[in-house]
Design an enzyme around this catalytic site. Sequence first.
Site, PDB file in Angstrom:
ATOM      1  N   ARG A  21       4.679   6.801-103.572  1.00 35.72           N
ATOM      2  CA  ARG A  21       3.476   7.461-103.201  1.00 35.72           C
ATOM      3  C   ARG A  21       2.545   7.961-104.425  1.00 35.72           C
ATOM      4  O   ARG A  21       3.081   8.566-105.281  1.00 35.72           O
ATOM      5  CB  ARG A  21       3.679   8.720-102.077  1.00 35.72           C
ATOM      6  CG  ARG A  21       4.229   8.183-100.962  1.00 35.72           C
ATOM      7  CD  ARG A  21       4.818   9.252 -99.975  1.00 35.72           C
ATOM      8  NE  ARG A  21       5.398   8.694 -98.738  1.00 35.72           N
ATOM      9  CZ  ARG A  21       5.187   9.330 -97.517  1.00 35.72           C
ATOM     10  NH1 ARG A  21       4.610  10.625 -97.488  1.00 35.72           N
ATOM     11  NH2 ARG A  21       5.546   8.742 -96.468  1.00 35.72           N
ATOM     12  N   SER A 137      13.975  13.653 -77.118  1.00 38.50           N
ATOM     13  CA  SER A 137      13.008  13.587 -77.978  1.00 38.50           C
ATOM     14  C   SER A 137      12.339  12.142 -77.862  1.00 38.50           C
ATOM     15  O   SER A 137      13.022  11.107 -78.057  1.00 38.50           O
ATOM     16  CB  SER A 137      13.507  13.938 -79.223  1.00 38.50           C
ATOM     17  OG  SER A 137      12.809  13.795 -80.353  1.00 38.50           O
ATOM     18  N   SER A 189      -0.381  10.533 -83.866  1.00 35.35           N
ATOM     19  CA  SER A 189      -1.480  10.400 -84.996  1.00 35.35           C
ATOM     20  C   SER A 189      -1.585   9.067 -85.521  1.00 35.35           C
ATOM     21  O   SER A 189      -2.409   8.765 -86.184  1.00 35.35           O
ATOM     22  CB  SER A 189      -1.124  11.461 -85.966  1.00 35.35           C
ATOM     23  OG  SER A 189      -0.214  11.328 -86.752  1.00 35.35           O
ATOM     24  N   HIS A 217      -2.350  17.030 -83.470  1.00 39.64           N
ATOM     25  CA  HIS A 217      -3.686  16.046 -83.615  1.00 39.64           C
ATOM     26  C   HIS A 217      -4.562  16.175 -82.575  1.00 39.64           C
ATOM     27  O   HIS A 217      -5.601  15.341 -82.449  1.00 39.64           O
ATOM     28  CB  HIS A 217      -3.211  14.916 -83.802  1.00 39.64           C
ATOM     29  CG  HIS A 217      -2.590  14.871 -85.152  1.00 39.64           C
ATOM     30  ND1 HIS A 217      -3.406  14.338 -86.443  1.00 39.64           N
ATOM     31  CD2 HIS A 217      -1.396  14.728 -85.532  1.00 39.64           C
ATOM     32  CE1 HIS A 217      -2.532  14.431 -87.224  1.00 39.64           C
ATOM     33  NE2 HIS A 217      -1.362  14.657 -86.799  1.00 39.64           N
ATOM     34  N   THR A 245      -1.363  23.292 -85.072  1.00 40.56           N
ATOM     35  CA  THR A 245      -1.795  23.601 -86.354  1.00 40.56           C
ATOM     36  C   THR A 245      -3.075  24.220 -86.682  1.00 40.56           C
ATOM     37  O   THR A 245      -4.076  23.979 -85.781  1.00 40.56           O
ATOM     38  CB  THR A 245      -1.487  22.274 -87.252  1.00 40.56           C
ATOM     39  OG1 THR A 245      -1.729  22.735 -88.678  1.00 40.56           O
ATOM     40  CG2 THR A 245      -2.459  21.495 -87.032  1.00 40.56           C
ATOM     41  N   LYS A 248      -5.656  20.887 -89.430  1.00 43.05           N
ATOM     42  CA  LYS A 248      -5.941  19.821 -89.332  1.00 43.05           C
ATOM     43  C   LYS A 248      -7.467  20.182 -88.536  1.00 43.05           C
ATOM     44  O   LYS A 248      -8.478  20.664 -89.523  1.00 43.05           O
ATOM     45  CB  LYS A 248      -5.196  18.870 -88.310  1.00 43.05           C
ATOM     46  CG  LYS A 248      -4.113  18.587 -89.341  1.00 43.05           C
ATOM     47  CD  LYS A 248      -2.821  17.813 -88.715  1.00 43.05           C
ATOM     48  CE  LYS A 248      -1.972  17.673 -89.806  1.00 43.05           C
ATOM     49  NZ  LYS A 248      -0.697  16.931 -89.105  1.00 43.05           N
ATOM     50  N   THR A 277      10.054  34.649 -94.787  1.00 40.91           N
ATOM     51  CA  THR A 277       9.122  34.235 -95.630  1.00 40.91           C
ATOM     52  C   THR A 277       7.722  34.993 -95.696  1.00 40.91           C
ATOM     53  O   THR A 277       7.519  35.549 -94.754  1.00 40.91           O
ATOM     54  CB  THR A 277       8.681  32.687 -95.286  1.00 40.91           C
ATOM     55  OG1 THR A 277       7.909  32.001 -96.137  1.00 40.91           O
ATOM     56  CG2 THR A 277       8.212  32.665 -93.765  1.00 40.91           C
ATOM     57  N   THR A 278       7.220  35.258 -96.681  1.00 45.27           N
ATOM     58  CA  THR A 278       5.741  35.776 -96.758  1.00 45.27           C
ATOM     59  C   THR A 278       4.961  35.359 -95.569  1.00 45.27           C
ATOM     60  O   THR A 278       4.449  34.251 -95.531  1.00 45.27           O
ATOM     61  CB  THR A 278       5.184  35.583 -98.152  1.00 45.27           C
ATOM     62  OG1 THR A 278       6.030  36.269 -99.110  1.00 45.27           O
ATOM     63  CG2 THR A 278       3.954  36.417 -98.284  1.00 45.27           C
ATOM     64  N   THR A 363       6.792   7.113 -92.593  1.00 41.53           N
ATOM     65  CA  THR A 363       5.847   7.589 -91.686  1.00 41.53           C
ATOM     66  C   THR A 363       5.566   6.643 -90.465  1.00 41.53           C
ATOM     67  O   THR A 363       5.508   7.267 -89.466  1.00 41.53           O
ATOM     68  CB  THR A 363       4.310   7.947 -92.330  1.00 41.53           C
ATOM     69  OG1 THR A 363       4.434   8.277 -93.623  1.00 41.53           O
ATOM     70  CG2 THR A 363       3.351   8.400 -91.509  1.00 41.53           C
TER      71      THR A 363
HETATM   72  C1  LIG Z   1       0.684  17.301 -89.557  1.00 43.07           C
HETATM   73  C2  LIG Z   1       1.881  17.316 -88.295  1.00 43.07           C
HETATM   74  C3  LIG Z   1       2.360  18.443 -88.416  1.00 43.07           C
HETATM   75  C4  LIG Z   1       2.710  19.384 -89.362  1.00 43.07           C
HETATM   76  O1  LIG Z   1       1.451  20.456 -89.206  1.00 43.07           O
HETATM   77  P1  LIG Z   1       1.075  20.875 -90.866  1.00 43.07           P
HETATM   78  O2  LIG Z   1       0.472  22.558 -90.365  1.00 43.07           O
HETATM   79  O3  LIG Z   1       0.550  20.113 -91.642  1.00 43.07           O
HETATM   80  O4  LIG Z   1       2.466  21.470 -91.444  1.00 43.07           O
HETATM   81  C5  LIG Z   1       3.115  18.764 -87.324  1.00 43.07           C
HETATM   82  N1  LIG Z   1       3.392  17.810 -86.095  1.00 43.07           N
HETATM   83  C6  LIG Z   1       2.500  16.687 -86.051  1.00 43.07           C
HETATM   84  C7  LIG Z   1       2.589  15.680 -85.176  1.00 43.07           C
HETATM   85  C8  LIG Z   1       1.764  16.399 -87.441  1.00 43.07           C
HETATM   86  O5  LIG Z   1       0.993  15.173 -87.671  1.00 43.07           O
END
Ligand SMILES: *Cc1c(COP(=O)(O)O)cnc(C)c1O
Length: 405
Positions: A21, A137, A189, A217, A245, A248, A277-278, A363
């Site tokens: 990468r 899963s 995604s 996503h 998230t 994104k 964690t903070t 990926t």
């Molecule tokens: C990007 C992604 C995550 C992780 O989210 P981040 O906020 O980037 O850590 C979790 N699940 C899927 C399907 C993703 O594509």
Amino acid sequence: MDYEKIFSDAIKAIRDEGRYRVFADITRHRGDFPRATRHDAGDNARSITVWCSNDYLGMGQHPKVLEAMHTALDETGAGAGGTRNIAGTNHYHVLLENELADLHGKEAALLFTSGYISNEATLSTVAKLLPGCVIFSDELNHASMIQGIRNSGAERHIFRHNDLDHLEELLMAADPLAPKLIAFESVYSMDGDIAPIEKICDLADKYGAMTYLDEVHAVGLYGPRGGGVSDRDGLADRLTIIEGTLGKAFGVMGGYIASSKMLVDVVRSYASGFIFTTALSPVLAAGAYASVKHLKGSSAEREKHQERAAQLKKRFKEANLPVMDSESHIVPVFIGDPVLCKEVSDILLNEFGIYVQPINYPTVPKGTERLRFTPGPLHDDNVMDDLVRSLCDIWERLNLVRKAA
Ligand SMILES: *Cc1c(COP(=O)(O)O)cnc(C)c1O
């Protein structure tokens, strides 16, 4: 022991497979997305168009988001200053959690520092708390879900991607008295396909399983308020846990779950990845809060996003480029070889100023390497024309396959 040699052999193995990468060093410019400046290894800088950002709607530069972040920064300072338990809970965290709970029609929500952590921490914690829990899963689940499931130590069964018959077969074979959890995503995604959420919920009801849906996503992008595919299809109340998230479509950073009060309380109280964690910077929480609120009340960005994705798919098809079937906003173009995939991406960047990262194993499965385009409201017809012309040029030059994938 020659430690360095062992590490360099590990890197060499990745290079030999053509999947080493290389990060593109870019500067994004507020107000000018999807244009950016690329810095190469020398001192050169060049203007490029970004085609692979997950800032799908350009919310990362939205005036309301930036204003909220400026205000929070001036008001509270830079960081949270502690874990949530020890001095780190800021009022912005509380506002954002309430907003996210409401977005998904759930009693409560819980913030994490990323979507990755929210998946890892929640899945491992919930399954650990249920003695004898069996997890089902989807085979294409994100690495963060796989990691959480592994860390739970629970028995796990992988069902073929979006395959309801296979899922039911596995549910049927499991101990009827065992606690069960089905973990899956709404929009996958890399392929851009969408899970049969309602039917999976039906199976969950039939076999007494809980459901865990990753809407990473889809949040901000689908549904009348941007609550994801479960919002679009009116299914949010049938899911035990919805995960998303803020990094994104919402354009900022952070992750969360939305669920019942009890479930959120138990994850808050037991999950190591939450506790030790903070807390998210209040600046990020304020920006995400503004973004979620804005997209709850505005569908214009979502509509334009869908229109742009449909337009790009149409143009790729007309040009006979091997665009893969996708039910969503993701536009993958099939290459099927990691070395070629990297080569096409390199030529696009170096010669045409077009940035799309090659998507290789792990990926996606080997042999399905691809370019993955994420058009958004800010990719106009001109940049699309330029992209199609450039791809056609490279397809000719490298003699690549010109049919539908
Ligand atoms: C990007 C992604 C995550 C992780 O989210 P981040 O906020 O980037 O850590 C979790 N699940 C899927 C399907 C993703 O594509």
